[in-house]
Design an enzyme around this catalytic site. Structure first.
Site, mmCIF file in Angstrom:
data_model
loop_
_atom_site.group_PDB
_atom_site.id
_atom_site.type_symbol
_atom_site.label_atom_id
_atom_site.label_comp_id
_atom_site.label_asym_id
_atom_site.label_seq_id
_atom_site.Cartn_x
_atom_site.Cartn_y
_atom_site.Cartn_z
ATOM 1 N N HIS A 1 -3.451 6.720 2.583
ATOM 2 C CA HIS A 1 -3.865 5.425 2.039
ATOM 3 C C HIS A 1 -5.241 5.115 2.619
ATOM 4 O O HIS A 1 -5.495 5.334 3.799
ATOM 5 C CB HIS A 1 -2.860 4.352 2.440
ATOM 6 C CG HIS A 1 -3.368 2.973 2.159
ATOM 7 N ND1 HIS A 1 -3.868 2.615 0.926
ATOM 8 C CD2 HIS A 1 -3.494 1.863 2.942
ATOM 9 C CE1 HIS A 1 -4.264 1.359 0.965
ATOM 10 N NE2 HIS A 1 -4.052 0.880 2.176
ATOM 11 N N CYS B 1 0.807 -1.234 0.000
ATOM 12 C CA CYS B 1 0.000 0.000 0.000
ATOM 13 C C CYS B 1 0.835 1.276 0.000
ATOM 14 O O CYS B 1 0.342 2.348 -0.346
ATOM 15 C CB CYS B 1 -0.933 -0.003 1.202
ATOM 16 S SG CYS B 1 -1.878 -1.516 1.314
ATOM 17 N N ASN C 1 -10.205 -0.494 -0.480
ATOM 18 C CA ASN C 1 -8.740 -0.441 -0.360
ATOM 19 C C ASN C 1 -8.136 -0.987 -1.661
ATOM 20 O O ASN C 1 -8.278 -2.167 -1.964
ATOM 21 C CB ASN C 1 -8.339 -1.302 0.851
ATOM 22 C CG ASN C 1 -6.835 -1.339 1.081
ATOM 23 O OD1 ASN C 1 -6.047 -0.934 0.227
ATOM 24 N ND2 ASN C 1 -6.433 -1.842 2.234
HETATM 25 O O1 UT7 Z 1 -4.024 -1.720 3.476
HETATM 26 C C1 UT7 Z 1 -3.125 -1.567 4.516
HETATM 27 C C2 UT7 Z 1 -3.221 -2.484 5.624
HETATM 28 N N1 UT7 Z 1 -4.570 -2.802 6.044
HETATM 29 C C3 UT7 Z 1 -5.062 -2.306 7.160
HETATM 30 O O2 UT7 Z 1 -4.458 -1.468 7.792
HETATM 31 C C4 UT7 Z 1 -6.369 -2.884 7.631
HETATM 32 C C5 UT7 Z 1 -6.466 -2.765 9.098
HETATM 33 N N2 UT7 Z 1 -7.605 -3.489 9.679
HETATM 34 C C6 UT7 Z 1 -8.885 -3.132 9.526
HETATM 35 O O3 UT7 Z 1 -9.226 -2.235 8.785
HETATM 36 C C7 UT7 Z 1 -9.912 -3.842 10.387
HETATM 37 O O4 UT7 Z 1 -9.249 -4.641 11.332
HETATM 38 C C8 UT7 Z 1 -10.906 -4.731 9.569
HETATM 39 C C9 UT7 Z 1 -11.876 -3.842 8.794
HETATM 40 C C10 UT7 Z 1 -10.164 -5.630 8.635
HETATM 41 C C11 UT7 Z 1 -11.743 -5.586 10.539
HETATM 42 O O5 UT7 Z 1 -12.397 -4.753 11.478
HETATM 43 P P1 UT7 Z 1 -12.310 -5.062 13.033
HETATM 44 O O6 UT7 Z 1 -13.163 -4.086 13.708
HETATM 45 O O7 UT7 Z 1 -10.862 -5.113 13.412
HETATM 46 O O8 UT7 Z 1 -12.990 -6.479 13.126
HETATM 47 P P2 UT7 Z 1 -12.395 -7.826 13.716
HETATM 48 O O9 UT7 Z 1 -11.431 -8.443 12.765
HETATM 49 O O10 UT7 Z 1 -11.953 -7.613 15.138
HETATM 50 O O11 UT7 Z 1 -13.701 -8.710 13.771
HETATM 51 C C12 UT7 Z 1 -14.803 -8.354 14.611
HETATM 52 C C13 UT7 Z 1 -15.950 -9.312 14.331
HETATM 53 C C14 UT7 Z 1 -15.534 -10.777 14.354
HETATM 54 O O12 UT7 Z 1 -16.588 -11.509 14.894
HETATM 55 P P3 UT7 Z 1 -16.550 -11.986 16.440
HETATM 56 O O13 UT7 Z 1 -15.323 -12.848 16.559
HETATM 57 O O14 UT7 Z 1 -16.449 -10.719 17.246
HETATM 58 O O15 UT7 Z 1 -17.832 -12.712 16.592
HETATM 59 C C15 UT7 Z 1 -15.399 -11.126 12.885
HETATM 60 O O16 UT7 Z 1 -15.625 -12.491 12.640
HETATM 61 O O17 UT7 Z 1 -16.483 -9.065 13.022
HETATM 62 C C16 UT7 Z 1 -16.511 -10.288 12.292
HETATM 63 N N3 UT7 Z 1 -16.339 -9.993 10.877
HETATM 64 C C17 UT7 Z 1 -17.365 -9.695 10.063
HETATM 65 N N4 UT7 Z 1 -18.689 -9.620 10.282
HETATM 66 C C18 UT7 Z 1 -19.457 -9.275 9.236
HETATM 67 C C19 UT7 Z 1 -15.176 -9.925 10.179
HETATM 68 N N5 UT7 Z 1 -15.437 -9.586 8.899
HETATM 69 C C20 UT7 Z 1 -16.789 -9.441 8.803
HETATM 70 C C21 UT7 Z 1 -17.649 -9.087 7.742
HETATM 71 N N6 UT7 Z 1 -18.974 -9.021 8.008
HETATM 72 N N7 UT7 Z 1 -17.211 -8.820 6.501
#
Ligand code: UT7
Length: 326
Positions: free
Chosen positions: A252, A113, A283
């Site tokens: 980004h 990125c 992204n």
């Molecule tokens: O491009 C450069 C590098 N990339 C980044 O810097 C990305 C950085 N990370 C992020 O933007 C975020 O961590 C994400 C958007 C990828 C994820 O958001 P989050 O708030 O960190 O969610 P999480 O991974 O902690 O997941 C929370 C919950 C989980 O469920 P439980 O375990 O709490 O029941 C996931 O299974 O959300 C669930 N989940 C979803 N639910 C509905 C994960 N993806 C989805 C989805 N739809 N698409």
């Protein structure tokens, strides 16, 4: 010493729009989750016969036209991508050929990125050092080709697109400062494991979906906020600048929550000072900041004399921040 400026920008986004509603039918997700957790409403998906170099060429033609130049005016072509047409030849060589540019230096940079900021920084050095007069820097990504469309934690995030810029020496303004960095110890947080020399392609790697992006989003999120804020400081502080001195931040576009946290750490109003287009494109790795810069120019958000902070973070880990006076 004279500085390097950007004299033309361009972009290309594939026509096909993939909405959150369409993703709801593909994986267990919801429009509400995607918008509140990421800020993304839709993203573009390239056609099957549209490769990274095809998008790069279209963005380049627009950047050249906006700079009032022809391909024959370019002395070096740099393509930032992690989704090249193939391992080799480089995508930059494909762009050189398809643009009909002279047999100039052409190469890819693989910095995920942060690739567009790295590309601009490399071009700046070439131009200020006097080796080349004009550079074409492109960021082009077809992330849809390396996305696991059954993994809801990643497939809702990514999109395809390309952005480009033409750089040359300018009398006023230009790139004032650059800060680049990396931390390979955290490479496993965001990777595409197979297909390289460590794990060549095999039936097993295909069956295990190891040719698609694997990400530990949650851990990466925390690094992103800190590293982007630190990178912003590392480039602005030596210039004697603070958040208030920056007219617009072009970050980004990984997650709206990361960008709001960045604005808070820098003490700037995110509504006024942080350029956002994540809702339209998701992204696009290196192409995100390239398209964002192009659109900010198109929308009149950047005026002559404005001080722009570009700030990117991604797989590697890598990061890059750059201040340019327009
Ligand atoms: O491009 C450069 C590098 N990339 C980044 O810097 C990305 C950085 N990370 C992020 O933007 C975020 O961590 C994400 C958007 C990828 C994820 O958001 P989050 O708030 O960190 O969610 P999480 O991974 O902690 O997941 C929370 C919950 C989980 O469920 P439980 O375990 O709490 O029941 C996931 O299974 O959300 C669930 N989940 C979803 N639910 C509905 C994960 N993806 C989805 C989805 N739809 N698409």
């Amino acid at each position: 010493m004279k500085r390097t400026g950007i004299i033309g920008t361009g972009k290309y986004l594939p026509e096909n729009v993939l909405t959150n509603a369409a993703l709801e039918k593909m994986v267990d997700t919801s429009d509400e989750w995607i918008i509140t957790r990421t800020g993304i409403k839709e993203r573009r998906i390239a056609a099957d016969n549209e490769a990274t170099s095809d998008m790069a060429v279209k963005a380049s033609k627009q950047a050249l036209s906006n700079a009032g130049l022809k391909p024959s005016d370019i002395d070096v072509i740099i393509v930032a991508t992690i989704t090249p047409d193939m391992f080799f030849p480089s995508t930059a060589c494909q762009v050189q050929y398809k643009l009909g540019a002279p047999n100039v230096a052409a190469f890819d940079v693989s910095v995920a990125c942060s690739g567009y900021v790295y590309g601009l920084a490399i071009a700046d050095q070439f131009i200020r050092g006097g080796l080349y007069k004009r550079a074409l820097v492109i960021a082009s990504e077809k992330l849809s080709s390396v996305t696991d469309w059954e993994d809801r934690s990643t497939c809702v995030l990514f999109g395809d697109g390309a952005g480009a810029a033409v750089l040359e020496q300018v009398d006023e303004g230009g790139i004032l400062g650059v800060h680049l960095g990396s931390d390979g110890s955290k490479g496993d947080l965001l990777q595409l494991p197979a297909g390289g020399s460590r794990m060549p392609a095999s039936i097993k790697t295909v069956e295990n979906k190891l040719h698609t992006i694997k990400m530990e989003g949650n851990v990466l999120f925390k690094h992103a906020v800190k590293i982007m804020a630190d990178a912003a400081l590392a480039v602005t502080e030596p210039l004697g600048m603070k958040g208030d001195d920056i007219d617009l931040i072009i970050p980004h576009q990984a997650n709206i929550r990361i960008l709001n946290a960045l604005a808070k750490k820098m003490g700037v109003d995110p509504e006024k000072k942080v350029y956002l287009n994540i809702e339209k494109y998701g992204n696009m790795s290196a192409a995100s900041s390239a398209v964002a810069l192009t659109e900010a120019v198109e929308e009149g958000r950047i005026k002559k004399g404005d001080r722009i902070l570009m700030d990117a973070f991604g797989g590697g880990l890598t990061w890059g921040a750059l201040v340019i006076e327009w």
